[in-house]
Design a protein around this motif. Structure first.
Motif, PDB file in Angstrom:
ATOM      1  N   PHE A   1     -44.931  43.937  -6.832  1.00  0.00           N
ATOM      2  CA  PHE A   1     -44.281  43.617  -5.564  1.00  0.00           C
ATOM      3  C   PHE A   1     -43.662  44.864  -4.941  1.00  0.00           C
ATOM      4  O   PHE A   1     -43.561  44.973  -3.728  1.00  0.00           O
ATOM      5  N   TRP A   2     -43.228  45.799  -5.798  1.00  0.00           N
ATOM      6  CA  TRP A   2     -42.593  47.020  -5.299  1.00  0.00           C
ATOM      7  C   TRP A   2     -43.640  48.097  -5.041  1.00  0.00           C
ATOM      8  O   TRP A   2     -44.651  48.207  -5.739  1.00  0.00           O
ATOM      9  N   GLY A   3     -43.391  48.904  -4.025  1.00  0.00           N
ATOM     10  CA  GLY A   3     -44.250  50.047  -3.745  1.00  0.00           C
ATOM     11  C   GLY A   3     -43.578  50.964  -2.742  1.00  0.00           C
ATOM     12  O   GLY A   3     -42.449  50.714  -2.296  1.00  0.00           O
ATOM     13  N   GLN A   4     -44.252  52.037  -2.383  1.00  0.00           N
ATOM     14  CA  GLN A   4     -43.702  52.939  -1.375  1.00  0.00           C
ATOM     15  C   GLN A   4     -44.815  53.497  -0.493  1.00  0.00           C
ATOM     16  O   GLN A   4     -45.960  53.613  -0.908  1.00  0.00           O
ATOM     17  N   ILE A   5     -44.437  53.793   0.744  1.00  0.00           N
ATOM     18  CA  ILE A   5     -45.368  54.292   1.756  1.00  0.00           C
ATOM     19  C   ILE A   5     -44.776  55.568   2.347  1.00  0.00           C
ATOM     20  O   ILE A   5     -43.561  55.638   2.597  1.00  0.00           O
TER      21      ILE A   5
END
Length: 602
Positions: free
Chosen positions: A118-122
Motif C-alpha cells: 500500500f505504501w510507495g513513493q513517487i
C-alpha cells in the motif's frame, strides 16, 4: 481499615505494600507480572506455584491436592489459594521469561510472488508554484493529500536555484502522506516499514518488514500476557464478560504489542515513525480482544463471532504507537473459532480448491482447512491446551528443563531435556514421545489405561502414576488423568480430520499433502503422530511441517495489497463446518480416542 504488609518480589528485585487478605494471584496481576494462570484462579490446575520464603501459610485442600508434602514443606503454595496475612518474601519460579524463554516460532514459508504494498513513493519535477493543484497535475491517478502533506508542501523553500530540485511524494493507498524536497539527506533516509503480528493464545510473534525491499528486517516475540487470566480461549472468553475485564485483557495485549514494536525499532536504531502499516492475525477470540470487542458470543451456541471480515483501522485508536498516518489491518477470519491466523496459513501454503490438501494448525486449540474438488472446508476442534503442557499434572511450556524424550529400560527411566537442563516438567512434544515409548513397551494399553499387569519400579499403582523422575522434592510423572487429557486432544483432532474428509467424500490416501503448522506441528515427528492416531496413516513424505504460517501469511499480506484483497475474497468462499452438528460426530470422536499399537508407518 485493613493493615498493609510489604511483599518482596525476589526475582524482580523490589518490594511493595498490599492490603491484608489480598490473594497472591491478585497481587501478581496488579503488578502486571506475566504469569501462567491456566484455570483463571479456580484452584483446579495447580500451575500457579509460588514459593513463600519467610512465611508459611496453612495449606488449603487444593494445595494439598496439587503439591507434594516436600513441596509444601519447602514453602510452595498456589497463588490463587494464598492470602496475604503478614510481610512476605515471594519467589515466582515459573514466571514467563525468568527461567528461560521457550522456543517461540517465527520461521515459516515465505515465498514472495508479488511486491505491491500500500505504501510507495513517487518523484516528480518541482512545479514553479508550490500548490497542490500544480503538484497534482504531475501525478497519475486520483491521489488525495493528507493535512500533513499540505503542511509540508507549504513549508518547502521557494525556488532559489537554476536547477529546480525534484519532489518526493510518499503515498499510502490513495493518500499522499508526505511531500519532501529531494536532497542527499532524503536519499539516505530510512525506508518505510510495516509490522506483522501473530497474536497467539500463548505467544506473540512480530515481524518488522521493509516495504521497499520485501524482506524481514527483524523479529521479536513474547508470551501473551493474557495467560495470567486463563490458558485457553474459553477461559478468556469467560473472563472478558464484563466491560472492565474486557478492557483488562485488551490493555495488556496492546501493551505487549507496543513493547514488541519498541524492541524491534530500538534494535534497528530507527524511529517508530518509520512504521506505516500494521497487519494483525489471530484466532477469533484474540481478534475480538485486540479490537476490544466482547467475545462472549464465541462461548455460546451457535458460537458465532461478532465479526470475521477484513478490518482496516487507525492503530492509534487502539493505543498502538507508530506513524501518526499509519493504517492497520486485521485479516479476515473464516467462522467460529477459525480465525485470521488460519486465513494467513492458507495464504502462506497457497491452498487452492483444485488440490486435495489438508492444512492443520495445532496450538492451544486446533484449526484445519481441507481443500479439493473445487471446495474448501474449515473447522476447529476442542483439542485444549494439553499439547502446550497445560492440563497435564507436570506439564510446562517448551523451555529449558522441559522433558522432550525418554528411554525406558526394565529398571530405570532416562530423560532428555531442552538445553540439557535439570528436569522441570513435560512439554507438548515430550508428551508425544513419552506416550509413544509407554505404548511401545506395553505400559499403556490400547484403551489408554495403564496395563493391568504392569510391574515397573517407576509405576505407582495406588496413585496411578508413572514416574519419569523420582524425587522427594520435585518428582515428575505422568498420571492416568494426563493420558485421558492426551486422548481427548488427539481424539478431537483426528475426529475433525475424518469428518472433513467425509464432507468432501475423500479418503486420507487421496490427499496430496498434509501441512502441519505452528510450533507444535513443526517439532512433531509425523511417524509418532500416525502411530498415536493423531494423524491418519499416509506416506510420511506427504506430511510437511511449514512453521509459523500465521506470521508468514501476515507478512505476505503486508507486501502485497492485491494479495490481501484476494485473500478477503477467497475466505468468503470457505465453508465453516460445525463438527458437533455432524450426526457421525460421537462415533468418530469415540473411535479416535483409542490407540492402535499394531499400526505401521511408511
Amino acid at each position: 481499615m485493613a493493615d498493609y504488609f510489604e511483599v518482596t518480589f525476589i526475582h524482580q528485585g523490589y518490594s511493595k505494600l498490599y492490603p491484608e487478605g489480598m490473594s497472591l494471584l491478585e497481587i501478581i496481576r496488579a503488578e502486571n507480572i506475566p504469569y501462567s494462570i491456566l484455570c483463571n484462579g479456580e484452584g483446579t490446575c495447580g500451575k500457579c506455584r509460588v514459593r513463600l520464603v519467610n512465611q508459611l501459610t496453612v495449606p488449603t485442600t487444593a494445595e494439598q491436592s496439587h503439591l507434594s508434602q516436600a513441596d509444601l514443606a519447602h514453602g510452595y503454595r498456589l497463588a490463587c489459594q494464598t492470602r496475604l496475612t503478614a510481610p512476605l518474601e515471594l519467589e515466582l519460579p515459573e514466571v514467563f521469561g525468568q527461567t528461560g524463554a521457550s522456543a517461540i516460532l517465527h520461521e515459516g514459508l515465505l515465498e514472495i510472488n508479488a511486491l505491491d504494498p500500500f505504501w510507495g513513493q513517487i518523484t516528480v519535477d518541482r512545479p514553479a508554484v508550490l500548490s497542490w493543484k500544480s503538484v497534482a497535475f504531475k501525478l497519475d491517478g486520483n491521489l488525495i493529500p493528507s493535512i500533513e502533506a499540505l503542511q509540508e508542501l507549504a513549508q518547502l523553500q521557494p525556488k532559489s536555484l537554476p536547477d529546480q530540485p525534484k519532489l518526493t511524494l510518499e503515498y499510502f493507498q490513495n493518500r499522499i502522506i508526505h511531500v519532501r524536497q529531494e536532497t542527499a539527506e532524503l536519499a539516505q533516509s530510512h525506508p518505510k516499514l510495516g509490522v506483522a503480528v501473530d497474536i497467539g493464545t500463548t505467544t506473540l510473534a512480530a515481524y518488522l518488514v521493509d516495504l521497499q525491499q520485501g524482506c524481514i528486517r527483524r523479529t521479536a516475540s513474547a508470551y501473551n500476557p493474557q495467560a495470567q487470566y486463563g490458558a485457553d480461549v474459553i477461559s478468556r472468553i469467560q473472563y472478558a464478560s464484563t466491560p472492565e475485564t474486557l478492557l483488562q485483557l485488551h490493555q495488556v495485549l496492546i501493551t505487549a504489542i507496543n513493547q514488541l514494536l519498541f524492541e524491534m525499532v530500538k534494535a534497528e536504531e530507527i524511529p517508530l515513525d518509520d512504521i506505516i502499516q500494521l497487519n494483525l492475525v489471530g484466532n477469533s477470540c484474540m481478534a475480538h480482544l485486540v479490537m476490544k470487542v466482547n467475545p462472549t458470543g464465541l462461548g455460546q451456541v451457535p458460537f458465532e463471532p461478532v465479526f470475521k471480515e477484513l478490518l482496516e483501522f487507525n492503530p492509534a485508536k487502539l493505543g498502538i504507537k507508530m506513524n501518526s498516518q499509519a493504517r492497520a489491518f486485521l485479516l479476515p477470519g473464516i467462522g467460529g473459532f477459525v480465525g485470521s491466523d488460519i486465513s494467513a496459513g492458507i495464504l502462506a501454503c497457497r491452498l487452492t480448491p483444485s488440490r486435495r490438501e489438508l492444512f492443520i494448525d495445532i496450538g492451544t486449540n486446533c484449526e484445519m482447512v481441507l481443500s479439493g474438488f473445487g471446495k474448501m472446508l474449515g473447522c476447529s476442534t476442542a483439542a485444549g491446551p494439553a499439547f502446550e503442557g497445560a492440563t497435564i499434572a507436570c506439564g510446562m511450556l517448551a523451555r529449558p528443563g522441559a522433558i522432550t524424550d525418554i528411554v525406558l529400560d526394565p529398571q530405570a527411566v532416562k530423560v532428555m531435556t531442552i538445553q540439557d537442563g535439570a528436569p522441570e516438567g513435560i512439554c507438548g512434544t515430550g508428551l508425544i514421545r513419552i506416550m509413544v515409548a509407554l505404548l511401545h513397551k506395553g505400559i499403556i494399553a490400547e484403551s489408554g489405561g495403564f496395563a493391568p499387569e504392569l510391574s515397573h519400579p517407576f509405576f505407582d499403582r495406588v496413585a496411578q502414576r508413572f514416574y519419569l523422575v523420582r524425587s522427594d522434592f520435585h518428582p515428575i510423572y505422568l498420571t492416568q488423568q494426563d493420558i485421558r487429557q492426551f486422548q481427548l486432544a488427539k481424539g478431537a483432532i483426528r475426529c475433525g480430520i475424518e469428518l472433513l474428509l467425509k464432507h468432501l467424500a475423500l479418503s486420507a490416501g487421496e490427499l496430496e499433502i498434509i501441512y502441519l503448522a505452528g510450533a507444535f506441528g513443526t517439532y512433531l515427528n509425523p511417524a509418532d503422530a500416525i502411530f498415536l492416531g493423531l494423524l491418519p496413516p499416509v506416506p510420511l513424505e506427504k506430511i510437511r511441517a511449514v512453521g509459523n504460517t500465521a506470521g508468514t501469511g501476515a507478512v505476505l499480506s503486508l507486501l502485497s495489497q492485491s494479495t490481501l484483497k484476494d485473500l478477503a475474497s477467497r475466505v468468503r468462499d470457505i465453508e465453516h463446518v460445525e463438527l458437533a452438528d455432524d450426526p457421525d460426530f460421537t462415533e468418530a470422536f469415540t473411535s479416535a480416542l483409542v490407540f492402535d499399537t499394531n499400526l505401521q508407518t511408511d
